[in-house]
Design a protein around this motif. Structure first.
Motif, PDB file in Angstrom:
ATOM      1  N   ALA A  88     -66.589  67.018  26.303  1.00 17.20           N
ATOM      2  CA  ALA A  88     -67.448  66.839  27.478  1.00 17.20           C
ATOM      3  C   ALA A  88     -68.296  68.092  27.677  1.00 17.20           C
ATOM      4  O   ALA A  88     -67.819  69.216  27.507  1.00 17.20           O
ATOM      5  CB  ALA A  88     -66.594  66.588  28.719  1.00 17.20           C
ATOM      6  N   VAL A  89     -69.575  67.891  28.010  1.00 18.80           N
ATOM      7  CA  VAL A  89     -70.508  68.986  28.299  1.00 18.80           C
ATOM      8  C   VAL A  89     -71.319  68.596  29.531  1.00 18.80           C
ATOM      9  O   VAL A  89     -71.165  67.501  30.060  1.00 18.80           O
ATOM     10  CB  VAL A  89     -71.450  69.273  27.100  1.00 18.80           C
ATOM     11  CG1 VAL A  89     -70.656  69.783  25.904  1.00 18.80           C
ATOM     12  CG2 VAL A  89     -72.261  68.054  26.740  1.00 18.80           C
ATOM     13  N   GLU A  90     -72.188  69.483  29.980  1.00 20.87           N
ATOM     14  CA  GLU A  90     -73.078  69.207  31.103  1.00 20.87           C
ATOM     15  C   GLU A  90     -74.501  69.097  30.600  1.00 20.87           C
ATOM     16  O   GLU A  90     -75.023  70.043  29.991  1.00 20.87           O
ATOM     17  CB  GLU A  90     -73.010  70.333  32.134  1.00 20.87           C
ATOM     18  CG  GLU A  90     -71.698  70.440  32.865  1.00 20.87           C
ATOM     19  CD  GLU A  90     -71.738  71.587  33.858  1.00 20.87           C
ATOM     20  OE1 GLU A  90     -72.567  71.545  34.805  1.00 20.87           O
ATOM     21  OE2 GLU A  90     -70.966  72.543  33.678  1.00 20.87           O
ATOM     22  N   ALA A  91     -75.122  67.957  30.845  1.00 18.54           N
ATOM     23  CA  ALA A  91     -76.515  67.768  30.444  1.00 18.54           C
ATOM     24  C   ALA A  91     -77.387  68.838  31.100  1.00 18.54           C
ATOM     25  O   ALA A  91     -77.184  69.192  32.263  1.00 18.54           O
ATOM     26  CB  ALA A  91     -76.991  66.379  30.835  1.00 18.54           C
ATOM     27  N   GLY A  92     -78.329  69.366  30.335  1.00 18.46           N
ATOM     28  CA  GLY A  92     -79.242  70.381  30.845  1.00 18.46           C
ATOM     29  C   GLY A  92     -78.738  71.807  30.717  1.00 18.46           C
ATOM     30  O   GLY A  92     -79.478  72.754  30.975  1.00 18.46           O
ATOM     31  N   LYS A  93     -77.491  71.987  30.307  1.00 19.76           N
ATOM     32  CA  LYS A  93     -76.921  73.331  30.135  1.00 19.76           C
ATOM     33  C   LYS A  93     -77.032  73.761  28.670  1.00 19.76           C
ATOM     34  O   LYS A  93     -77.072  72.943  27.758  1.00 19.76           O
ATOM     35  CB  LYS A  93     -75.454  73.374  30.575  1.00 19.76           C
ATOM     36  CG  LYS A  93     -75.251  73.026  32.033  1.00 19.76           C
ATOM     37  CD  LYS A  93     -75.875  74.062  32.931  1.00 19.76           C
ATOM     38  CE  LYS A  93     -75.629  73.722  34.394  1.00 19.76           C
ATOM     39  NZ  LYS A  93     -76.255  74.644  35.303  1.00 19.76           N
ATOM     40  N   THR A  94     -77.041  75.069  28.460  1.00 20.54           N
ATOM     41  CA  THR A  94     -77.183  75.633  27.120  1.00 20.54           C
ATOM     42  C   THR A  94     -75.809  75.927  26.534  1.00 20.54           C
ATOM     43  O   THR A  94     -74.938  76.476  27.212  1.00 20.54           O
ATOM     44  CB  THR A  94     -78.024  76.920  27.173  1.00 20.54           C
ATOM     45  OG1 THR A  94     -79.297  76.598  27.744  1.00 20.54           O
ATOM     46  CG2 THR A  94     -78.219  77.519  25.794  1.00 20.54           C
ATOM     47  N   TYR A  95     -75.637  75.571  25.256  1.00 19.32           N
ATOM     48  CA  TYR A  95     -74.376  75.764  24.537  1.00 19.32           C
ATOM     49  C   TYR A  95     -74.647  76.442  23.207  1.00 19.32           C
ATOM     50  O   TYR A  95     -75.714  76.293  22.620  1.00 19.32           O
ATOM     51  CB  TYR A  95     -73.687  74.416  24.289  1.00 19.32           C
ATOM     52  CG  TYR A  95     -73.226  73.772  25.553  1.00 19.32           C
ATOM     53  CD1 TYR A  95     -71.936  73.946  26.013  1.00 19.32           C
ATOM     54  CD2 TYR A  95     -74.099  73.004  26.323  1.00 19.32           C
ATOM     55  CE1 TYR A  95     -71.513  73.367  27.199  1.00 19.32           C
ATOM     56  CE2 TYR A  95     -73.691  72.430  27.510  1.00 19.32           C
ATOM     57  CZ  TYR A  95     -72.395  72.621  27.947  1.00 19.32           C
ATOM     58  OH  TYR A  95     -71.986  72.065  29.114  1.00 19.32           O
ATOM     59  N   THR A 143     -77.785  77.598  18.974  1.00 12.95           N
ATOM     60  CA  THR A 143     -77.819  77.421  20.429  1.00 12.95           C
ATOM     61  C   THR A 143     -78.765  76.278  20.761  1.00 12.95           C
ATOM     62  O   THR A 143     -79.836  76.170  20.166  1.00 12.95           O
ATOM     63  CB  THR A 143     -78.269  78.723  21.115  1.00 12.95           C
ATOM     64  OG1 THR A 143     -77.322  79.755  20.771  1.00 12.95           O
ATOM     65  CG2 THR A 143     -78.306  78.579  22.626  1.00 12.95           C
ATOM     66  N   PHE A 144     -78.363  75.423  21.702  1.00  9.62           N
ATOM     67  CA  PHE A 144     -79.165  74.259  22.066  1.00  9.62           C
ATOM     68  C   PHE A 144     -78.866  73.850  23.501  1.00  9.62           C
ATOM     69  O   PHE A 144     -77.877  74.296  24.097  1.00  9.62           O
ATOM     70  CB  PHE A 144     -78.879  73.082  21.121  1.00  9.62           C
ATOM     71  CG  PHE A 144     -77.421  72.698  21.075  1.00  9.62           C
ATOM     72  CD1 PHE A 144     -76.895  71.788  21.968  1.00  9.62           C
ATOM     73  CD2 PHE A 144     -76.582  73.268  20.139  1.00  9.62           C
ATOM     74  CE1 PHE A 144     -75.547  71.451  21.942  1.00  9.62           C
ATOM     75  CE2 PHE A 144     -75.234  72.940  20.091  1.00  9.62           C
ATOM     76  CZ  PHE A 144     -74.719  72.027  21.002  1.00  9.62           C
ATOM     77  N   VAL A 145     -79.703  72.988  24.055  1.00  7.77           N
ATOM     78  CA  VAL A 145     -79.513  72.447  25.399  1.00  7.77           C
ATOM     79  C   VAL A 145     -78.956  71.034  25.268  1.00  7.77           C
ATOM     80  O   VAL A 145     -79.518  70.204  24.534  1.00  7.77           O
ATOM     81  CB  VAL A 145     -80.840  72.428  26.191  1.00  7.77           C
ATOM     82  CG1 VAL A 145     -80.647  71.759  27.546  1.00  7.77           C
ATOM     83  CG2 VAL A 145     -81.372  73.844  26.357  1.00  7.77           C
ATOM     84  N   ALA A 146     -77.855  70.751  25.956  1.00  2.27           N
ATOM     85  CA  ALA A 146     -77.254  69.417  25.920  1.00  2.27           C
ATOM     86  C   ALA A 146     -78.119  68.442  26.714  1.00  2.27           C
ATOM     87  O   ALA A 146     -78.571  68.761  27.813  1.00  2.27           O
ATOM     88  CB  ALA A 146     -75.840  69.457  26.493  1.00  2.27           C
ATOM     89  N   ALA A 147     -78.357  67.257  26.150  1.00  2.00           N
ATOM     90  CA  ALA A 147     -79.173  66.242  26.816  1.00  2.00           C
ATOM     91  C   ALA A 147     -78.317  65.144  27.431  1.00  2.00           C
ATOM     92  O   ALA A 147     -78.829  64.287  28.138  1.00  2.00           O
ATOM     93  CB  ALA A 147     -80.157  65.628  25.819  1.00  2.00           C
ATOM     94  N   ALA A 148     -77.015  65.162  27.152  1.00  2.00           N
ATOM     95  CA  ALA A 148     -76.119  64.126  27.659  1.00  2.00           C
ATOM     96  C   ALA A 148     -74.780  64.771  28.017  1.00  2.00           C
ATOM     97  O   ALA A 148     -74.653  65.996  27.983  1.00  2.00           O
ATOM     98  CB  ALA A 148     -75.961  63.028  26.615  1.00  2.00           C
ATOM     99  N   ASP A 149     -73.778  63.959  28.335  1.00  2.00           N
ATOM    100  CA  ASP A 149     -72.513  64.476  28.857  1.00  2.00           C
ATOM    101  C   ASP A 149     -71.393  64.663  27.841  1.00  2.00           C
ATOM    102  O   ASP A 149     -70.308  65.112  28.185  1.00  2.00           O
ATOM    103  CB  ASP A 149     -72.022  63.575  29.985  1.00  2.00           C
ATOM    104  CG  ASP A 149     -72.965  63.616  31.178  1.00  2.00           C
ATOM    105  OD1 ASP A 149     -73.533  64.691  31.435  1.00  2.00           O
ATOM    106  OD2 ASP A 149     -73.127  62.577  31.824  1.00  2.00           O
ATOM    107  N   THR A 150     -71.618  64.274  26.582  1.00  2.00           N
ATOM    108  CA  THR A 150     -70.629  64.537  25.535  1.00  2.00           C
ATOM    109  C   THR A 150     -71.336  64.960  24.257  1.00  2.00           C
ATOM    110  O   THR A 150     -72.496  64.632  24.033  1.00  2.00           O
ATOM    111  CB  THR A 150     -69.758  63.288  25.208  1.00  2.00           C
ATOM    112  OG1 THR A 150     -70.599  62.254  24.715  1.00  2.00           O
ATOM    113  CG2 THR A 150     -68.975  62.817  26.410  1.00  2.00           C
TER     114      THR A 150
END
Length: 185
Positions: A88-95, A143-150
């Motif tokens: 699980a990740v947060e959309a719009g956040k950087t990982y 490094t990238f920005v998540a666009a969805a929740d997983t």
């Protein structure tokens, strides 16, 4: 007792969270990465708990880059999966995704996709890691920005009829800190 003198103004002080003291002849070990979203990304318990594994892929002492264990991804020459994990990740956040890889034979494909089907990481351009370029341990970071929740980290075979084997260690996915937070309370 070990004392580390710290000097300077309070806003310049740095804090040390983990200190490891070991004998010179002990093998290198790696502390778990704080905030790693992947379960068991270091495989240091000697198993692949948290990962879906296929085709005989497993944690192995022979596959270790850091510490005592790594992961040996094995394929039969088809496009079949070797191992994967969804988090699980947060959309719009950087990982930041990072891992060590060493290809033992043939090559592997690596992709990270979100639940909307967007490719967030596609390996070395086409997702392909071959034995010619990655025959020695290589550190990969993206490094990238998540666009969805997983997100799903997936390693699969080459699909060229030749069996594959690749070693992985220290697989991490870390949410980047908010740049507006300076770390002081």
């Amino acid at each position: 007792e070990i004392m580390i003198p710290l000097t300077g103004e309070a806003k310049e002080l740095k804090f040390v969270k983990d200190i490891v003291v070991k004998a010179a002849d002990e093998p290198d070990t790696e502390l778990p990465v704080e905030g790693n979203l992947f379960a068991n990304g270091t495989f240091e318990d000697g198993n692949a708990d948290g990962w879906k594994t296929y085709q005989g892929s497993a944690a192995s002492a022979d596959a270790a880059k850091n510490g005592a264990y790594g992961f040996n991804a094995i394929g039969n020459g088809g496009w079949g999966g070797m191992f994967n994990q969804t988090v699980a990740v947060e959309a719009g956040k950087t990982y930041t995704l990072s891992f060590w890889i060493k290809v033992a034979s043939n090559g592997v494909n690596i992709q990270v996709r979100d639940d909307a089907g967007n490719i967030k990481y596609d390996g070395a351009g086409a997702g392909w890691y071959d034995g010619n370029k990655y025959a020695e341990w290589t550190y990969i970071e993206n490094t990238f920005v998540a666009a969805a929740d997983t997100l799903n980290f997936n390693v699969c075979g080459a699909g060229n009829g030749t069996p594959e084997s690749a070693y992985f260690d220290s697989i991490t996915l870390v949410k980047e800190k908010d740049p507006s937070f300076d770390g002081y309370i």
